[in-house]
Design a protein around this motif. Structure first.
Motif, PDB file in Angstrom:
ATOM      1  N   ALA A 229       9.617  30.221  18.744  1.00 31.13           N
ATOM      2  CA  ALA A 229      10.229  31.155  18.100  1.00 31.13           C
ATOM      3  C   ALA A 229      10.074  32.719  18.780  1.00 31.13           C
ATOM      4  CB  ALA A 229       9.783  31.476  16.560  1.00 31.13           C
ATOM      5  N   LEU A 230       8.780  33.016  19.116  1.00 30.30           N
ATOM      6  CA  LEU A 230       8.462  34.281  19.765  1.00 30.30           C
ATOM      7  C   LEU A 230       9.020  34.184  21.220  1.00 30.30           C
ATOM      8  CD1 LEU A 230       4.876  34.643  18.289  1.00 30.30           C
ATOM      9  CD2 LEU A 230       6.851  36.162  17.893  1.00 30.30           C
ATOM     10  N   GLU A 231       9.146  32.961  21.810  1.00 27.31           N
ATOM     11  CA  GLU A 231       9.803  32.923  23.247  1.00 27.31           C
ATOM     12  C   GLU A 231      11.220  32.876  22.981  1.00 27.31           C
ATOM     13  OE1 GLU A 231       7.855  29.740  24.987  1.00 27.31           O
ATOM     14  OE2 GLU A 231       5.858  30.662  24.838  1.00 27.31           O
ATOM     15  N   GLY A 232      11.923  33.168  22.041  1.00 27.01           N
ATOM     16  CA  GLY A 232      13.435  33.381  22.032  1.00 27.01           C
ATOM     17  C   GLY A 232      14.143  32.364  21.307  1.00 27.01           C
ATOM     18  N   ALA A 233      13.519  31.289  20.929  1.00 25.41           N
ATOM     19  CA  ALA A 233      14.250  29.889  20.416  1.00 25.41           C
ATOM     20  C   ALA A 233      14.962  30.542  18.908  1.00 25.41           C
ATOM     21  CB  ALA A 233      13.468  28.601  20.286  1.00 25.41           C
ATOM     22  N   THR A 234      16.127  30.356  19.061  1.00 29.75           N
ATOM     23  CA  THR A 234      16.913  30.613  17.812  1.00 29.75           C
ATOM     24  C   THR A 234      18.033  29.770  17.580  1.00 29.75           C
ATOM     25  OG1 THR A 234      17.690  32.645  16.632  1.00 29.75           O
ATOM     26  CG2 THR A 234      18.123  32.495  18.794  1.00 29.75           C
ATOM     27  N   GLY A 235      18.887  30.050  16.687  1.00 25.36           N
ATOM     28  CA  GLY A 235      20.027  29.345  16.207  1.00 25.36           C
ATOM     29  C   GLY A 235      19.801  27.676  16.349  1.00 25.36           C
ATOM     30  N   ARG A 236      20.533  26.825  17.169  1.00 26.97           N
ATOM     31  CA  ARG A 236      20.437  25.633  17.163  1.00 26.97           C
ATOM     32  C   ARG A 236      18.962  25.054  17.715  1.00 26.97           C
ATOM     33  NH1 ARG A 236      26.057  26.064  17.507  1.00 26.97           N
ATOM     34  NH2 ARG A 236      27.186  24.405  16.296  1.00 26.97           N
ATOM     35  N   GLU A 237      18.363  26.113  18.499  1.00 26.42           N
ATOM     36  CA  GLU A 237      16.990  25.736  19.074  1.00 26.42           C
ATOM     37  C   GLU A 237      15.989  26.316  18.174  1.00 26.42           C
ATOM     38  OE1 GLU A 237      16.583  24.162  21.796  1.00 26.42           O
ATOM     39  OE2 GLU A 237      18.710  24.054  21.798  1.00 26.42           O
ATOM     40  N   THR A 238      16.233  26.597  16.784  1.00 17.78           N
ATOM     41  CA  THR A 238      15.028  27.050  15.991  1.00 17.78           C
ATOM     42  C   THR A 238      14.039  25.874  15.809  1.00 17.78           C
ATOM     43  OG1 THR A 238      16.621  28.637  14.811  1.00 17.78           O
ATOM     44  CG2 THR A 238      14.668  27.994  13.499  1.00 17.78           C
ATOM     45  N   PRO A 239      12.925  26.394  15.783  1.00 23.30           N
ATOM     46  CA  PRO A 239      11.563  25.315  15.922  1.00 23.30           C
ATOM     47  C   PRO A 239      11.407  25.179  14.442  1.00 23.30           C
ATOM     48  CG  PRO A 239      10.940  27.357  16.265  1.00 23.30           C
ATOM     49  CD  PRO A 239      12.369  27.694  16.366  1.00 23.30           C
ATOM     50  N   PHE A 240      10.835  23.697  14.393  1.00 24.48           N
ATOM     51  CA  PHE A 240      10.652  23.254  12.938  1.00 24.48           C
ATOM     52  C   PHE A 240       9.514  22.204  13.322  1.00 24.48           C
ATOM     53  CE2 PHE A 240      12.382  21.860   8.520  1.00 24.48           C
ATOM     54  CZ  PHE A 240      11.143  21.595   8.005  1.00 24.48           C
ATOM     55  N   SER A 241       8.135  22.377  12.682  1.00 24.32           N
ATOM     56  CA  SER A 241       7.018  21.724  13.101  1.00 24.32           C
ATOM     57  C   SER A 241       7.063  20.642  11.796  1.00 24.32           C
ATOM     58  CB  SER A 241       5.682  22.348  13.021  1.00 24.32           C
ATOM     59  OG  SER A 241       4.811  21.532  12.959  1.00 24.32           O
ATOM     60  N   ILE A 242       7.350  19.248  12.091  1.00 26.49           N
ATOM     61  CA  ILE A 242       7.029  18.351  11.204  1.00 26.49           C
ATOM     62  C   ILE A 242       5.808  17.472  11.285  1.00 26.49           C
ATOM     63  CG2 ILE A 242       9.508  17.978  10.240  1.00 26.49           C
ATOM     64  CD1 ILE A 242       9.628  15.539  12.203  1.00 26.49           C
ATOM     65  N   GLY A 243       4.652  18.158  11.421  1.00 24.86           N
ATOM     66  CA  GLY A 243       3.540  17.441  11.378  1.00 24.86           C
ATOM     67  C   GLY A 243       2.842  17.262  10.076  1.00 24.86           C
ATOM     68  N   ARG A 244       1.766  16.499  10.213  1.00 27.62           N
ATOM     69  CA  ARG A 244       0.955  16.075   8.812  1.00 27.62           C
ATOM     70  C   ARG A 244      -0.359  15.787   9.244  1.00 27.62           C
ATOM     71  NH1 ARG A 244       0.489  10.859   8.081  1.00 27.62           N
ATOM     72  NH2 ARG A 244      -0.389  11.028   6.002  1.00 27.62           N
ATOM     73  N   PRO A 245      -1.317  15.897   8.597  1.00 29.89           N
ATOM     74  CA  PRO A 245      -1.305  16.304   7.167  1.00 29.89           C
ATOM     75  C   PRO A 245      -1.046  17.829   7.082  1.00 29.89           C
ATOM     76  CG  PRO A 245      -3.575  16.133   7.923  1.00 29.89           C
ATOM     77  CD  PRO A 245      -2.674  15.728   8.927  1.00 29.89           C
ATOM     78  N   PRO A 246      -0.225  18.006   5.836  1.00 30.60           N
ATOM     79  CA  PRO A 246      -0.059  19.546   5.530  1.00 30.60           C
ATOM     80  C   PRO A 246      -1.233  20.482   5.316  1.00 30.60           C
ATOM     81  CG  PRO A 246       0.034  18.201   3.449  1.00 30.60           C
ATOM     82  CD  PRO A 246      -0.101  17.275   4.568  1.00 30.60           C
ATOM     83  N   GLY A 247      -0.851  21.601   5.055  1.00 25.45           N
ATOM     84  CA  GLY A 247      -2.039  22.637   5.405  1.00 25.45           C
ATOM     85  C   GLY A 247      -2.305  23.778   4.218  1.00 25.45           C
ATOM     86  N   HIS A 248      -1.107  23.988   3.375  1.00 25.32           N
ATOM     87  CA  HIS A 248      -1.252  25.310   2.727  1.00 25.32           C
ATOM     88  C   HIS A 248      -2.219  25.314   1.697  1.00 25.32           C
ATOM     89  CE1 HIS A 248       1.853  24.632  -0.703  1.00 25.32           C
ATOM     90  NE2 HIS A 248       1.306  23.786  -0.322  1.00 25.32           N
ATOM     91  N   HIS A 249      -2.835  24.181   1.312  1.00 25.62           N
ATOM     92  CA  HIS A 249      -3.945  24.285   0.307  1.00 25.62           C
ATOM     93  C   HIS A 249      -5.274  24.502   0.857  1.00 25.62           C
ATOM     94  CE1 HIS A 249      -1.322  23.520  -3.000  1.00 25.62           C
ATOM     95  NE2 HIS A 249      -1.046  22.349  -2.671  1.00 25.62           N
ATOM     96  N   ALA A 250      -5.374  24.219   2.295  1.00 23.73           N
ATOM     97  CA  ALA A 250      -6.885  24.298   2.723  1.00 23.73           C
ATOM     98  C   ALA A 250      -7.058  25.963   2.823  1.00 23.73           C
ATOM     99  CB  ALA A 250      -6.683  23.887   4.044  1.00 23.73           C
ATOM    100  N   VAL A 251      -8.253  26.025   2.333  1.00 33.40           N
ATOM    101  CA  VAL A 251      -8.819  27.422   2.179  1.00 33.40           C
ATOM    102  C   VAL A 251      -9.616  27.706   3.308  1.00 33.40           C
ATOM    103  CG1 VAL A 251      -8.602  27.842  -0.219  1.00 33.40           C
ATOM    104  CG2 VAL A 251     -10.863  26.655   0.847  1.00 33.40           C
TER     105      VAL A 251
END
Length: 343
Positions: free
Chosen positions: A102-124
């Motif tokens: 994203a910071l290198e300019g990927a936008t529109g149809r090139e917008t990045p989406f990471s579908i990794g797992r395990p997920p993360g947002h509960h990890a403190v």
């Protein structure tokens, strides 16, 4: 869209009865086979130093040792196998890849989406919980801030998973360079994320919680985006906008009571795309939850379609009153002058 994906993330297998299963990624991949313009990119595993920028190093070493010894139940919800450490490193690496693209300019149809797992947002900072070992989106945000080449001063994170992103909040709560927004079902696991939790010290005002009542629907979520979220993030003016994209607020997800349609995810994606455009922020998505395999796959596919040119369909009805007082209280907590009748 570009999807960050690694086969290694399938090796983290907490068991056939666990909702956070490898089948989540398989379902997404199978659904995206029908779509035009899908690109998959792998990424390097995240280095320990990069993860240690937001996590306690001794905690990370303990996870590595726990997995090396064969894993097991870290807590009643969070299970590891021997391969979990490598999968967690790769999942965090994919989130960093998304931010970098994203910071290198990927936008529109090139917008990045990471579908990794395990997920993360509960990890403190110093513990795993809620299926999560490494806070992927927090690692990615800090990586962007720490990399001189990207010249990033402010990162915003919008978490639309149905569960409060307590780990992300915990990591950045007293920081003024990361604005964290969480829309979640009030009272659901982990029980945090009250409106009054708005940040501390240098981070006072840079945490926004929108705890939605059970039964909240599309229009009320859109009112949150068009009202307090848009106002707050426009004022914050981020250089990078990361989406903690959970899909368990869907009306057919088995573990929540929020009533979003599949179309809502297209509409929310369109809202955050507009926010990114208005603030000239780079935009990337990082997968969190979503446990009904069909609706998870359909919703991710609709996010992709939104960036591939499909126009989202606005709901015909007006926002209900289910969440009106919640949104008013959020506006008051952040001293935002927004008339909800105008959104």
């Amino acid at each position: 869209m570009q999807f960050g994906y690694s086969e290694l993330c399938l090796a983290h297998d907490p068991g056939s009865r666990h909702p956070e299963s490898p089948d989540r990624l398989r379902a997404i991949r199978e659904r995206l086979k029908r779509k035009h313009g899908v690109e998959y990119v792998d990424a390097d595993p995240c280095e320990l130093d990069t993860m240690a920028a937001v996590h306690d190093r001794e905690y990370l070493e303990s996870v590595r040792e726990f997995c090396a010894d064969g894993g097991g139940s870290w807590d009643p919800d969070t299970t590891a196998v021997e391969e979990t450490w490598d999968a967690a490193r790769r999942s965090a690496g994919l989130a960093c890849w998304a931010a970098e693209q994203a910071l290198e300019g990927a936008t529109g149809r090139e917008t990045p989406f990471s579908i990794g797992r395990p997920p993360g947002h509960h990890a403190v900072t110093d513990n795993a919980m809620g299926f999560c070992f490494v806070n992927n989106v927090a690692v990615a945000a800090q990586h962007a801030l720490d990399t001189d080449a990207y010249d990033v001063d402010r990162v915003a994170i919008v978490d639309w998973d149905v569960h409060h992103g307590n780990g992300t909040q915990d990591i950045f709560y007293d920081r003024g360079d990361v604005f964290f927004v969480s829309l979640h079902e009030k009272g659901l696991y982990p029980g945090t994320g009250e409106i009054e939790e708005t940040g501390a010290a240098d981070g006072t005002g840079t945490t926004m919680n929108v705890p939605m009542p059970a039964g909240t629907d599309d229009r009320e979520y859109l009112a949150a985006f068009d009202g307090p979220i848009a106002a707050a993030l426009t004022d914050f003016d981020p250089d990078l906008l990361l989406i903690s994209a959970g899909f368990d607020a869907h009306r057919h997800d088995p573990i929540s009571r929020i009533r979003l349609s599949t179309e809502a995810y297209a509409l929310m994606s369109d809202r955050v795309r507009s926010l990114a455009d208005d603030t000239d922020a780079a935009l990337a998505f990082v997968l969190e939850g979503g446990y009904g395999l069909d609706v998870l796959a359909d919703s991710v596919a609709l996010v992709h379609e939104t960036f591939d040119g499909r126009e989202p369909i606005e709901p015909d009805d007006e926002p209900g009153e289910n969440a009106e007082s919640t949104l008013e209280d959020v506006l008051d907590a952040h001293e935002l002058d927004v008339d909800l009748d105008d959104v």
